[in-house]
Design an enzyme around this catalytic site. Structure first.
Site, short mmCIF file in Angstrom:
data_model
loop_
_atom_site.label_atom_id
_atom_site.label_comp_id
_atom_site.label_asym_id
_atom_site.label_seq_id
_atom_site.Cartn_x
_atom_site.Cartn_y
_atom_site.Cartn_z
N GLU A 289 -36.08 -24.19 25.49
CA GLU A 289 -36.73 -24.83 26.81
C GLU A 289 -37.76 -25.72 26.49
O GLU A 289 -38.20 -26.53 27.09
CB GLU A 289 -37.54 -23.49 27.57
CG GLU A 289 -36.47 -22.80 28.44
CD GLU A 289 -37.14 -21.95 29.41
OE1 GLU A 289 -38.41 -21.74 29.47
OE2 GLU A 289 -36.47 -21.40 30.43
N HIS A 310 -19.63 -11.21 9.48
CA HIS A 310 -17.82 -10.93 9.41
C HIS A 310 -17.28 -11.51 10.72
O HIS A 310 -16.25 -11.08 11.31
CB HIS A 310 -17.86 -9.42 9.23
CG HIS A 310 -18.35 -8.95 7.89
ND1 HIS A 310 -17.33 -8.45 7.15
CD2 HIS A 310 -19.37 -8.67 7.43
CE1 HIS A 310 -17.87 -7.99 6.05
NE2 HIS A 310 -19.25 -8.12 6.47
N LYS A 424 -31.70 -23.08 39.80
CA LYS A 424 -32.40 -21.98 40.63
C LYS A 424 -32.30 -22.83 42.00
O LYS A 424 -31.81 -22.38 43.12
CB LYS A 424 -33.80 -22.20 40.69
CG LYS A 424 -34.26 -21.35 39.19
CD LYS A 424 -35.79 -20.86 39.18
CE LYS A 424 -36.14 -20.17 37.99
NZ LYS A 424 -37.82 -20.02 37.77
O1 PA5 Z 1 -40.30 -20.36 30.71
C1 PA5 Z 1 -39.93 -20.13 32.01
O2 PA5 Z 1 -40.83 -20.73 32.70
C2 PA5 Z 1 -38.71 -19.52 32.68
O3 PA5 Z 1 -38.09 -18.91 31.95
C3 PA5 Z 1 -39.48 -18.58 33.60
O4 PA5 Z 1 -40.08 -17.75 32.98
C4 PA5 Z 1 -38.48 -17.87 34.55
O5 PA5 Z 1 -37.33 -18.84 35.11
C5 PA5 Z 1 -38.92 -16.80 35.44
O6 PA5 Z 1 -39.89 -17.46 36.44
P1 PA5 Z 1 -40.63 -16.70 37.40
O7 PA5 Z 1 -41.59 -15.95 36.47
O8 PA5 Z 1 -41.33 -17.70 38.22
O9 PA5 Z 1 -39.86 -15.60 38.34
#
Ligand code: PA5
EC number: 5.3.1.9
Length: 438
Positions: A289, A310, A424
């Site tokens: 990310e 393996h 999303k």
């Molecule tokens: O790193 C991030 O921002 C994402 O992985 C969020 O943590 C994830 O999408 C969950 O989002 P939220 O906490 O709004 O439910």
């Protein structure tokens, strides 16, 4: 007691002069981060979190964790991505993948993570596992609108309210969410749930050392103060005025960047202990990310050896030369187990009779690093002294700092994740959420 960066297996791939050439740029990047003047700086509060965390909230986390430990046999943690990976990573790294099987014997609640997929079958299994036992819920979502955890929350909220009644249930539900806005904040206020904060200036993947990670981690019986102390030591080290090439996180960022520019597009993080698996899942999120954007970035993958020697070991040894490995090793033995004796020596193992398993594991590490580097796969070696809270806190900050430097070196903003939102929103459209039609 800190992360050690070893370049023993890198000498055929990166010359010292290449590192020297990147040193001024890396120094500038480090200073930019510390001064908070770079792109994405509104999401850089993780930089000082280990020293500046909310002490009142921290004390409340400890108190609530004690309450859950005394009145629950199970804690159901609901969250996805950055809202669960850090907690699961820390619990499994420090306590093993069998922590739930061992928890009740240690007088601790089992901790199950749900809301990480839309699988109904997985929810059925967790409900079966809880059975008639006492449980509590920690729902973690910054937005409060992520579909998978929102569905799971409906399910477990209804289950807990049926079991204890609405009023008693509301004392067993703990909400970790945005301090100022969002659907979950509203539900929590309406129902009087105790609340913890997902900090504004910290993205999900950098949030493990906030309430997001700390409450479930504390419930699992882990010393969260020592975790913060280890991270604080890394924070101080990152900020200390000294030759930046003495800083392991900077070295890691520089070497990754040089390897990436040479065409090594994939990084596989490797460990020789099965309980590293979820730390690597957290690491993958942190790296992917942070760096995977603008059509750039190292693709992060992970492997547990010897298991994966393996399977994908064949590809690493003889396949296309697109990847480098980063090995995570713990120098101190974490078990006293030795190779046992047998009635006879038909398996020809007596040549290592009574040898500590740690030595056998180290031999696998050295043999593999030699084999892979000789085939043209660079290996970075990261060492921790011990498997404990302090060292892990140090390692968490180390990776966060390294990927921030790495992202800036690569010319991207390491603190946003615009790509995650697209699926999303599409999902809202497909499912017909009001306001999201084409
Ligand atoms: O790193 C991030 O921002 C994402 O992985 C969020 O943590 C994830 O999408 C969950 O989002 P939220 O906490 O709004 O439910």
């Amino acid at each position: 007691m800190k992360v050690t960066f070893k370049k023993d297996y890198l000498k055929d791939f990166v010359a010292d002069s290449e590192v020297e050439l990147l040193k001024p740029t890396a120094g500038f990047v480090r200073d930019t981060l510390l001064a908070r003047t770079g792109v994405g700086n509104e999401m850089e509060d993780w930089l000082t979190l280990p020293s500046d965390y909310d002490k009142e909230e921290f004390a409340r986390i400890l108190k609530v964790a004690d309450e859950i430990k005394s009145d629950s046999k199970v804690l159901v943690v609901i969250g996805i991505g950055g809202s669960y990976l850090g907690a699961r990573a820390v619990i499994e790294f420090l306590k093993s993948e069998f922590h739930n099987e061992k928890a009740n014997k240690e007088g601790l609640p089992e901790v199950y993570f749900v809301g990480t997929s839309a699988s109904g079958r997985y929810v059925d299994d967790v409900i079966d596992l809880i059975g008639n036992r006492d449980f509590s819920i920690n729902i973690i979502s910054k937005s409060g609108t992520t579909t998978e955890p929102a569905i799971a929350f409906r399910t477990f909220k209804s289950l807990i309210e049926k079991k204890y009644g609405k009023e008693e249930a509301s004392k067993r539900i703990f909400a970790t969410t945005d301090a100022h806005k969002g659907a979950l904040l509203n539900v929590a206020k309406e129902n009087g749930y105790e609340r913890f904060v997902v900090p504004d200036g910290i993205g999900g993947r950098y949030s493990v050392l906030s309430a997001v990670g700390l409450l479930p981690i504390a419930v699992a019986g882990i010393n969260i103060q020592k975790l913060m102390d280890g991270a604080k030591a890394a924070q101080e080290e990152f900020a200390k005025d000294e030759d930046i090439l003495n800083k392991p996180s900077i070295l890691y960022a520089i070497y990754r960047n040089i390897l990436y520019r040479k065409g090594f597009d994939v990084e596989t993080i490797v460990g020789y202990e099965p309980q590293f698996r979820f730390l690597f899942e957290w690491w993958k999120q942190l790296m992917a990310e942070s760096e995977g954007k603008d059509n750039k970035g190292i693709y992060p993958t992970s492997a547990i050896f010897s298991t994966d020697l393996h399977s994908i070991g064949q590809y690493i040894q003889d396949g296309k030369k697109i990847l480098f490995e980063t090995i995570l090793d713990i120098t101190k033995p974490i078990s006293d187990r030795v190779v046992p004796s047998a009635d006879d020596n038909t398996d020809n193992l007596d040549y290592i009779l009574n040898k500590p398993m740690k030595e056998v594991n180290e031999a696998a590490l050295t043999a593999t690093a030699q084999a892979h580097t000789s085939a043209g796969v660079p290996n970075i070696l990261l060492q921790l002294d011990d498997l404990d809270e302090f060292n892990l806190g140090n390692l968490i900050y180390f990776f966060e700092a390294a990927v921030a430097v790495s992202g800036y070196l690569d010319g991207i903003n390491p603190f946003d994740q615009p790509g995650v939102e697209i699926y999303k929103t599409n999902m809202f459209k497909i499912l017909g959420k009001p306001g999201y039609t084409d």
